[in-house]
Design an enzyme around this catalytic site. Structure first.
Site, PDB file in Angstrom:
ATOM      1  N   HIS A 188       3.074   7.540   0.490  1.00 22.57           N
ATOM      2  CA  HIS A 188       2.936   6.131   0.117  1.00 22.57           C
ATOM      3  C   HIS A 188       3.562   5.932  -1.258  1.00 22.57           C
ATOM      4  O   HIS A 188       3.481   6.814  -2.104  1.00 22.57           O
ATOM      5  CB  HIS A 188       1.443   5.773   0.092  1.00 22.57           C
ATOM      6  N   ASP A 314      -1.621  -3.388   5.394  1.00 23.51           N
ATOM      7  CA  ASP A 314      -1.551  -3.198   3.940  1.00 23.51           C
ATOM      8  C   ASP A 314      -2.642  -4.003   3.230  1.00 23.51           C
ATOM      9  O   ASP A 314      -2.445  -4.490   2.119  1.00 23.51           O
ATOM     10  CB  ASP A 314      -0.173  -3.515   3.366  1.00 23.51           C
TER      11      ASP A 314
HETATM   12 CA    CA Z   1      -0.105   0.155   0.881  1.00 20.91          CA
END
Ligand code: CA
Length: 351
Positions: A188, A314
């Site tokens: 990430h 997200d």
């Molecule tokens: Ca994220």
């Protein structure tokens, strides 16, 4: 939106969101102490100087929602028709902290907090392991504990480790443990290292708008071009945000990689068993976190295969229920949509 968003599979699939973030109080406190000390790198100063202190509606929402692993989050999932969420400690995890003992403690306790939440909501929450990759030996132990004792489903590493990358020799035990334990490795983004950030802060382009994809795709390409997946052919690398742009560029990446190998231009690049198309279709998995954009998702499916592309929201950074409706309306087959929203996540995270 053309339809109501409900959980429970009324459209023929469950919706599993695969790159969803939480934070612990001590994690955010430690990051903000680092920012206030002035010793954070420029990328962290830019990101957490903003997310940690801005009074704006968006950042206040994000801070509150990151710290919640209870009814607020469940309510948000219900309202957006999200059946299940795969949760990971928010970027940068603990990997920018200067004190290793502090970093290990925050990661370990964060895993325990997440485990408790997963036990409270067993059909809604699934855990990803937080590690402190600056301490590979600890990380290997925590990967084992995360898999065997906590029942977690993968590990999230927030890209560079104080300017270093997972293809470097000191991190080999982490890659080996992921392969041995059959844990997908989700890389990430986080703030760019000082070695790379240049004038991106000045240009307003260092964060999720652009810099993230540059640095994280660079990290992934370092792994792809140095034989990691020849050594660990079953290792699965996950990348969010439309696979950080790599599928769109794959022909050129592969062409120039092959040309570089033939000419012996770079001593570091050695011939591999396969070309980059093979690794992208065998060892890389993509999510569309932050990118509910039909053309990008269809390109990923075409380039990587329909079994390798997964849905992610997200949350709480990008919580827009109407984007879920847009994904329901994607112009792909019903079978592909079920893979995208549900069964690919079940398969690759072993839910
Ligand atoms: Ca994220």
């Amino acid at each position: 939106m053309s339809h109501e968003l409900k959980t429970g599979g009324d459209r023929g699939y469950l919706r599993i969101a695969t790159e969803e973030a939480f934070a612990t109080h001590e994690q955010l406190d430690a990051i903000m102490d680092l920012v206030r000390s002035g010793h954070a790198d420029q990328g962290t100063m830019s990101l957490w100087g903003f997310y940690g202190t801005s009074p704006s509606e968006r950042t206040t929402f994000i801070r509150e929602r990151l710290l919640d692993l209870g009814e607020l989050r469940i309510g948000a999932m219900d309202a957006a028709g999200i059946d299940k969420a795969v949760l990971a400690m928010t970027s940068p995890g603990v990997q920018n902290l200067p004190d290793d003992e502090q970093a290990r403690g925050i990661a370990r306790r964060g895993n325990d907090i997440l485990k408790a939440a997963c036990e409270k909501y067993p059909d809604r929450f699934y855990g990803m392991i937080a590690v402190a990759p600056q301490d590979p030996a600890f990380s290997v132990e925590e990967l084992k504990r995360g898999k065997e004792e906590l029942g977690f489903h993968g590990v999230q590493i927030n890209s560079h480790i104080k300017g270093h990358y997972l293809d470097e020799e000191q991190f080999e035990p982490i890659l080996k443990a992921c392969a041995d334990l059959d844990l997908p490795l989700y890389i990430h983004p986080q703030g760019l290292p000082d070695s790379m950030i240049g004038d991106m802060v000045g240009a307003g382009l260092d964060g999720a708008i652009y810099g993230f994809a540059v640095e994280t795709s660079y990290h992934a390409l370092r792994l792809l071009t140095t034989g990691v997946f020849d050594r660990y052919p079953n290792l699965q690398l996950m990348l969010g945000h439309g696979c950080e742009g790599l599928p769109y560029m794959l022909y050129r990446l592969n062409y120039m990689h092959q040309a570089g190998l033939r000419s012996g231009r770079y001593p570091r690049l050695k011939p591999l068993q396969h070309d980059l198309f093979h690794y992208m279709r065998t060892n890389v998995l993509a999510t569309n976190s932050g990118l509910p954009f039909g053309p990008a998702i269809k390109t990923m499916i075409e380039v990587m295969g329909e079994d390798r592309v997964m849905y992610a929201m997200d949350y709480p950074y990008q919580y827009l229920p109407e984007e879920v409706g847009m994904m329901d309306d994607l112009d792909i087959t019903d079978a592909q949509k079920k893979k995208f929203f549900q069964t690919n996540a079940e398969r690759w995270f072993k839910l």
